[in-house]
Design a protein around this motif. Structure first.
Motif, short mmCIF file in Angstrom:
data_model
loop_
_atom_site.label_atom_id
_atom_site.label_comp_id
_atom_site.label_asym_id
_atom_site.label_seq_id
_atom_site.Cartn_x
_atom_site.Cartn_y
_atom_site.Cartn_z
N VAL A 1 -1.61 16.25 6.06
CA VAL A 1 -3.10 16.61 6.79
C VAL A 1 -3.66 15.43 7.40
CG1 VAL A 1 -5.11 17.99 6.79
CG2 VAL A 1 -2.95 18.88 5.71
N LEU A 2 -4.03 14.62 6.45
CA LEU A 2 -4.80 13.37 6.89
C LEU A 2 -4.09 12.43 7.67
CD1 LEU A 2 -7.27 11.67 6.37
CD2 LEU A 2 -6.12 10.79 4.56
N THR A 3 -2.82 12.29 7.71
CA THR A 3 -2.23 11.49 8.62
C THR A 3 -2.12 12.33 10.08
OG1 THR A 3 -0.49 10.91 6.88
CG2 THR A 3 0.08 10.44 9.16
N TRP B 1 -9.80 13.26 -3.61
CA TRP B 1 -8.60 12.47 -3.61
C TRP B 1 -7.57 12.81 -2.29
CZ3 TRP B 1 -10.14 8.77 -6.32
CH2 TRP B 1 -10.82 8.91 -7.33
N ILE B 2 -8.27 12.96 -1.19
CA ILE B 2 -7.72 13.48 0.04
C ILE B 2 -6.42 12.67 0.48
CG2 ILE B 2 -8.21 13.85 2.54
CD1 ILE B 2 -10.93 14.31 2.19
N PRO B 3 -6.40 11.39 0.49
CA PRO B 3 -5.15 10.84 1.03
C PRO B 3 -3.68 11.26 0.39
CG PRO B 3 -7.07 9.12 0.87
CD PRO B 3 -7.30 10.23 0.23
N GLU B 4 -4.18 11.20 -1.12
CA GLU B 4 -2.78 11.73 -1.93
C GLU B 4 -2.72 13.06 -2.03
OE1 GLU B 4 -2.22 7.98 -4.76
OE2 GLU B 4 -4.34 8.82 -4.65
N ILE C 1 -1.86 1.19 -2.35
CA ILE C 1 -0.76 2.39 -2.40
C ILE C 1 -1.34 3.47 -2.10
CG2 ILE C 1 1.04 0.89 -3.58
CD1 ILE C 1 0.14 2.15 -6.37
N VAL C 2 -2.49 3.94 -2.31
CA VAL C 2 -3.01 5.10 -2.00
C VAL C 2 -2.83 5.44 -0.40
CG1 VAL C 2 -5.30 4.09 -1.18
CG2 VAL C 2 -5.24 6.70 -2.16
N TRP C 3 -2.44 4.38 0.38
CA TRP C 3 -2.38 4.73 1.74
C TRP C 3 -0.58 4.68 2.00
CZ3 TRP C 3 -6.31 6.83 4.16
CH2 TRP C 3 -7.35 6.22 3.73
N GLU C 4 0.35 4.54 0.97
CA GLU C 4 1.48 4.48 1.21
C GLU C 4 2.19 5.15 2.47
OE1 GLU C 4 5.11 2.77 -1.81
OE2 GLU C 4 3.85 4.64 -2.40
N VAL D 1 -3.66 13.80 -8.28
CA VAL D 1 -2.91 12.75 -7.90
C VAL D 1 -1.53 12.79 -8.63
CG1 VAL D 1 -3.00 10.06 -7.64
CG2 VAL D 1 -4.76 11.46 -7.15
N PRO D 2 -0.28 12.33 -8.06
CA PRO D 2 0.79 12.18 -8.89
C PRO D 2 0.61 11.30 -10.23
CG PRO D 2 1.33 12.19 -6.80
CD PRO D 2 -0.02 12.25 -6.57
N SER D 3 1.20 11.83 -11.41
CA SER D 3 1.23 11.08 -12.55
C SER D 3 1.59 9.98 -12.32
CB SER D 3 1.52 11.85 -13.82
OG SER D 3 2.92 12.18 -13.31
N SER D 4 2.77 9.43 -11.86
CA SER D 4 3.45 8.11 -11.65
C SER D 4 2.36 7.41 -10.93
CB SER D 4 4.65 8.68 -10.95
OG SER D 4 4.45 8.78 -9.57
N ARG D 5 1.76 7.77 -9.99
CA ARG D 5 0.53 7.17 -9.25
C ARG D 5 -0.52 6.59 -9.93
NH1 ARG D 5 0.04 6.52 -3.79
NH2 ARG D 5 2.31 6.33 -3.71
#
Length: 274
Positions: free
Chosen positions: A264-266, A256-259, A38-41, A177-181
């Motif tokens: 930007v990464l996308t 933690w670039i993807p999140e 889910i890091v890649w969601e 990173v979001p706390s829910s994640r």
């Protein structure tokens, strides 16, 4: 939107998220520690909407269906074998490969050993293993950054990481990173045997053999505030790629670039893969 997927292989069934048309250009995205597919969601959803067939698996030890008990079962040969087994099951002769953190290391080794299977390679945070090995020999800063890899061989690591509502695990994300994640990562790694399996990636030892220079067209994305990987190995990575190479340095961004910077990464991935 992403869909849930199960990918059966000889090693067991990998859980995955996916998006995009079945006949879209295939992209496999590999997560790192202590995360999950889910890091890649965000990336999977956008790639799918752009016509790619994007699949991100929970890797060996993170998928309950592929959680062997021996440390040796988490060596690099096994991890690369999982990539090829999943691609084979998905019917992908050639595919694009993206990896972050440990997933980035697996991606580098896959590109070295099986360049004919890959169209393009994109690695986030993790330098080429040859560049990292050289930095560990020559750069005191990188040796200090990498000390945690040796510390985590200790048998008490799981207990320390999960103590006090997994405070040590939570601190790793540096509140970026979001706390829910983060809660979801902690929930998964708190399952019996899950954290040990994830740490076995570190305990399995160095890969056998030497890694080659990479001939696949490669994008490498590194961030200046990465606590694990310093600039020495990051800047040396270009010397380990003989194919077309693009280096993107992100200022003031953590590991933690993807999140932390998903858009930007996308955008960088779409430019590279497109």
């Amino acid at each position: 939107m992403t869909e849930q997927l199960s990918i059966p292989t000889p090693a067991g069934s990998f859980d995955a998220i996916a998006a995009g048309p079945e006949d879209g250009r295939p992209v496999l995205l590999l997560h790192g520690f202590p995360e999950a597919a889910i890091v890649w969601e965000h990336q999977v959803a956008v790639l799918g909407a752009r016509g790619f067939r994007a699949v991100a698996p929970d890797q060996r030890g993170y998928s309950p269906g592929v959680r062997p008990g021996q440390v040796a079962d988490y060596g690099m040969d096994e991890l690369v074998g999982d990539v090829l087994a999943m691609a084979d099951e998905l019917g992908w002769d050639r595919f694009d490969l993206v990896g972050h953190d440990w997933g980035g290391a697996v991606a580098w080794w896959t590109a070295s050993a099986h360049p004919g299977r890959l169209r393009r390679l994109a690695v986030v945070s993790t330098p080429h293993p040859g560049a990292l090995a050289k930095a560990l020999r020559t750069d005191e800063d990188q040796r200090l950054r990498s000390q945690y890899m040796r510390d985590w061989h200790d048998s008490g690591t799981e207990r320390r990481m999960l103590a006090d509502n997994a405070q040590a695990l939570r601190r790793m994300f540096e509140w970026k990173v979001p706390s829910s994640r983060v809660d979801e990562y902690v929930r998964r790694l708190s399952e019996p045997g899950a954290l040990t399996a994830a740490l076995n990636w570190y305990r399995a030892g160095r890969p056998s053999g030497q890694i080659d220079k990479i001939e696949v067209p490669t994008l490498y994305v590194w961030s200046t505030e990465d606590v694990a990987f310093g600039s020495t190995a990051a800047l040396d990575t270009e010397n380990w790629v003989t194919g077309p190479y693009t280096f993107q340095m992100l200022e003031d961004i953590t590991h933690w670039i993807p999140e932390q910077t998903p858009e930007v990464l996308t955008t960088l991935l779409l430019e590279h893969l497109g």
